[in-house]
Design an enzyme around this catalytic site. Structure first.
Site, PDB file in Angstrom:
ATOM      1  N   CYS A 151      58.588  34.430  24.476  1.00  0.00           N
ATOM      2  CA  CYS A 151      57.304  34.323  23.828  1.00  0.00           C
ATOM      3  C   CYS A 151      57.075  34.675  22.559  1.00  0.00           C
ATOM      4  O   CYS A 151      57.734  36.015  22.065  1.00  0.00           O
ATOM      5  CB  CYS A 151      56.325  35.321  24.585  1.00  0.00           C
ATOM      6  SG  CYS A 151      54.155  35.025  24.013  1.00  0.00           S
ATOM      7  N   CYS A 208      50.641  40.522  21.177  1.00  0.00           N
ATOM      8  CA  CYS A 208      49.719  40.302  22.347  1.00  0.00           C
ATOM      9  C   CYS A 208      49.790  41.672  23.044  1.00  0.00           C
ATOM     10  O   CYS A 208      48.803  42.076  23.219  1.00  0.00           O
ATOM     11  CB  CYS A 208      50.177  39.030  23.007  1.00  0.00           C
ATOM     12  SG  CYS A 208      49.166  39.010  24.721  1.00  0.00           S
ATOM     13  N   GLN A 224      43.709  38.471  44.127  1.00  0.00           N
ATOM     14  CA  GLN A 224      45.034  38.664  43.286  1.00  0.00           C
ATOM     15  C   GLN A 224      45.366  37.568  42.601  1.00  0.00           C
ATOM     16  O   GLN A 224      45.068  36.392  42.912  1.00  0.00           O
ATOM     17  CB  GLN A 224      46.411  38.881  44.478  1.00  0.00           C
ATOM     18  CG  GLN A 224      46.166  40.255  45.259  1.00  0.00           C
ATOM     19  CD  GLN A 224      46.424  41.490  44.426  1.00  0.00           C
ATOM     20  OE1 GLN A 224      46.708  41.393  43.302  1.00  0.00           O
ATOM     21  NE2 GLN A 224      46.577  42.484  45.141  1.00  0.00           N
ATOM     22  N   TYR A 278      39.162  49.957  50.431  1.00  0.00           N
ATOM     23  CA  TYR A 278      39.127  48.779  49.213  1.00  0.00           C
ATOM     24  C   TYR A 278      39.378  47.642  49.443  1.00  0.00           C
ATOM     25  O   TYR A 278      40.424  46.854  48.889  1.00  0.00           O
ATOM     26  CB  TYR A 278      40.335  49.487  48.147  1.00  0.00           C
ATOM     27  CG  TYR A 278      40.236  50.998  47.793  1.00  0.00           C
ATOM     28  CD1 TYR A 278      39.415  51.556  47.255  1.00  0.00           C
ATOM     29  CD2 TYR A 278      41.059  51.854  48.526  1.00  0.00           C
ATOM     30  CE1 TYR A 278      39.342  52.993  46.651  1.00  0.00           C
ATOM     31  CE2 TYR A 278      41.076  53.218  48.327  1.00  0.00           C
ATOM     32  CZ  TYR A 278      40.121  53.874  47.398  1.00  0.00           C
ATOM     33  OH  TYR A 278      40.086  55.171  47.302  1.00  0.00           O
ATOM     34  N   GLU A 318      34.194  48.341  50.899  1.00  0.00           N
ATOM     35  CA  GLU A 318      34.466  47.964  49.744  1.00  0.00           C
ATOM     36  C   GLU A 318      33.158  48.293  48.871  1.00  0.00           C
ATOM     37  O   GLU A 318      31.962  48.151  49.235  1.00  0.00           O
ATOM     38  CB  GLU A 318      34.469  46.329  49.439  1.00  0.00           C
ATOM     39  CG  GLU A 318      34.540  45.964  48.062  1.00  0.00           C
ATOM     40  CD  GLU A 318      35.435  46.399  47.190  1.00  0.00           C
ATOM     41  OE1 GLU A 318      34.945  46.539  46.116  1.00  0.00           O
ATOM     42  OE2 GLU A 318      36.631  46.538  47.610  1.00  0.00           O
ATOM     43  N   ASP A 360      44.297  49.890  49.675  1.00  0.00           N
ATOM     44  CA  ASP A 360      44.782  49.200  48.534  1.00  0.00           C
ATOM     45  C   ASP A 360      43.811  49.650  47.453  1.00  0.00           C
ATOM     46  O   ASP A 360      42.981  48.696  46.832  1.00  0.00           O
ATOM     47  CB  ASP A 360      44.758  47.773  49.197  1.00  0.00           C
ATOM     48  CG  ASP A 360      45.246  46.802  47.526  1.00  0.00           C
ATOM     49  OD1 ASP A 360      45.726  47.376  46.779  1.00  0.00           O
ATOM     50  OD2 ASP A 360      45.196  45.542  47.666  1.00  0.00           O
ATOM     51  N   CYS A 363      49.227  49.226  43.272  1.00  0.00           N
ATOM     52  CA  CYS A 363      49.670  48.701  41.930  1.00  0.00           C
ATOM     53  C   CYS A 363      50.124  49.539  40.752  1.00  0.00           C
ATOM     54  O   CYS A 363      50.190  49.331  39.730  1.00  0.00           O
ATOM     55  CB  CYS A 363      48.579  47.512  41.578  1.00  0.00           C
ATOM     56  SG  CYS A 363      46.932  48.575  41.368  1.00  0.00           S
TER      57      CYS A 363
END
Length: 380
Positions: free
Chosen positions: A6, A12, A212, A241, A262, A310, A337
């Site tokens: 890139c 960026c 996602q 979640y 949620e 999650d 994550c």
């Protein structure tokens, strides 16, 4: 597989690993093992065959340069600066083309980017979402005012240039922060949402719902999570979640009952609609904070067999984990994550009597430092 480079890498910040893809996987594997192997063996990371143009959600900001030209691009990481960009090696190719057309149409219709310093102009940013399997595209144009001049002609011109655009939504936002969205939505074309298929289930994707961004690897991630859970038809499952209900709905085929919780009201609405569209009868969704909900269930003496959790990148708070331990589920499937917060939470869960049995890293975000991980924990 040819390696792309890139030209915006240093400016960026969207990509953080300037190395070949095999080297990236090795870097992530080593990090996962360094941080998590003290809990149990870390499986080999699951990478992508083609780690390019995988993002099905694309967001670009707009500004007017000194020559009065309308420029679109990517917000620089941790900055309000927009880096001009017409194509990104992580983003869906068609989405980038749609944004280029919007920029041309804005010039043609004399619609200008919003300038927060002068409070003039209209368009804050544009978000494109793609249904990976359906091929449907949602275009959300975030604007600063309720009125969009020549709205019908603008949308018709966009649809003519890109027939696969199935819905266009105008989102009215007064928040000065970049890439934020407001509560008011005006559907300018189509139903206001698109649909996609994930693990043989249909899901509704609206402008503000969580979904996602890498659908190919999401299937790998969710199938791994459901497999780790070792579900039985008698199991009661809690999905924390839960977002738009993806994991819970996929798991519903293999267990007796699912309860999803949620905080995002719009996501809960989508989750209920998703369950209805998939004819899932053994699932219910609650709007609320997962930690408080778990605490309430524990105080009420409620039990469950399996918990899917999650959480956001910051992980779960100690109160949530302690409440979950009070409910005494046999198995916990933790989808993370953020590997740093995962390490912290696994230490807490170990003290609460839960031992990690399987750890599977999945490369959801090639060319970044992020590592998605699925962990199976069992009560000792």
């Amino acid at each position: 597989m040819a390696e792309n480079k890139c030209r915006l890498f240093k400016r960026c910040g969207g990509c953080q690993l300037e190395m070949s893809y095999p080297e990236q996987l090795l870097w992530k594997q080593n990090k996962a093992e360094r941080m998590l192997s003290k809990f149990c063996e870390v499986e080999k990371i699951i990478g992508m065959k083609n780690p390019y143009n995988y993002r099905n959600k694309v967001q670009h900001g707009f500004y007017t340069n000194t020559n009065r030209q309308i420029i679109s691009g990517i917000y620089q990481s941790n900055s309000e600066k927009i880096i001009p960009c017409e194509s990104c090696m992580l983003e869906d190719v068609q989405a980038d083309k749609i944004i280029s057309t919007i920029r041309i149409l804005m010039r043609s219709f004399k619609i200008f980017p919003y300038n927060p310093h002068t409070d003039r102009g209209l368009v804050r940013h544009v978000m494109i979402r793609k249904g990976f399997n359906s091929g449907e595209y949602l275009v959300c144009i975030v604007i600063s005012k309720n009125e969009f001049p020549s709205k019908k002609n603008f949308v018709n011109a966009l649809k003519k240039a890109h027939p696969y655009v199935t819905t266009v939504v105008l989102n009215v936002c007064n928040n000065p922060m970049p890439l934020t969205m407001g509560d008011k939505e005006i559907v300018a074309l189509g139903k206001g949402y698109i649909e996609d298929t994930l693990c043989d289930k249909k899901f509704r994707i609206s402008a503000k719902s969580f979904y996602q961004v890498n659908p190919r690897q999401t299937e790998v991630l969710y199938k791994t999570a459901v497999e780790f859970a070792e579900l039985k038809k008698t199991d009661r499952v809690l999905d924390c979640y839960c977002g738009t209900g993806t994991i819970g709905i996929i798991a519903s085929d293999f267990c007796g009952e699912v309860v999803g919780v949620e905080l995002n009201k719009k996501a809960v609405e989508d989750a209920r609609k998703n369950a209805e569209n998939n004819s899932v009868k053994n699932i219910a969704f609650t709007e609320g904070d997962s930690g408080k909900f778990m605490e309430h269930l524990a105080e009420s003496g409620e039990k469950c067999d399996v918990v899917f959790t999650d959480p956001p990148r910051t992980g779960s708070d100690k109160r949530f984990l302690e409440s979950m331990a009070k409910m005494s589920p046999d198995r916990v499937v933790y989808i993370s994550c953020g590997i740093e917060s995962l390490e912290r939470d696994l230490k807490i869960l170990k003290k609460l009597g839960y031992e990690a049995k399987k750890i599977q890293p999945v490369d959801m975000f090639p060319h970044t430092r992020h590592i998605e991980t699925v962990v199976l924990l069992k009560k000792q």
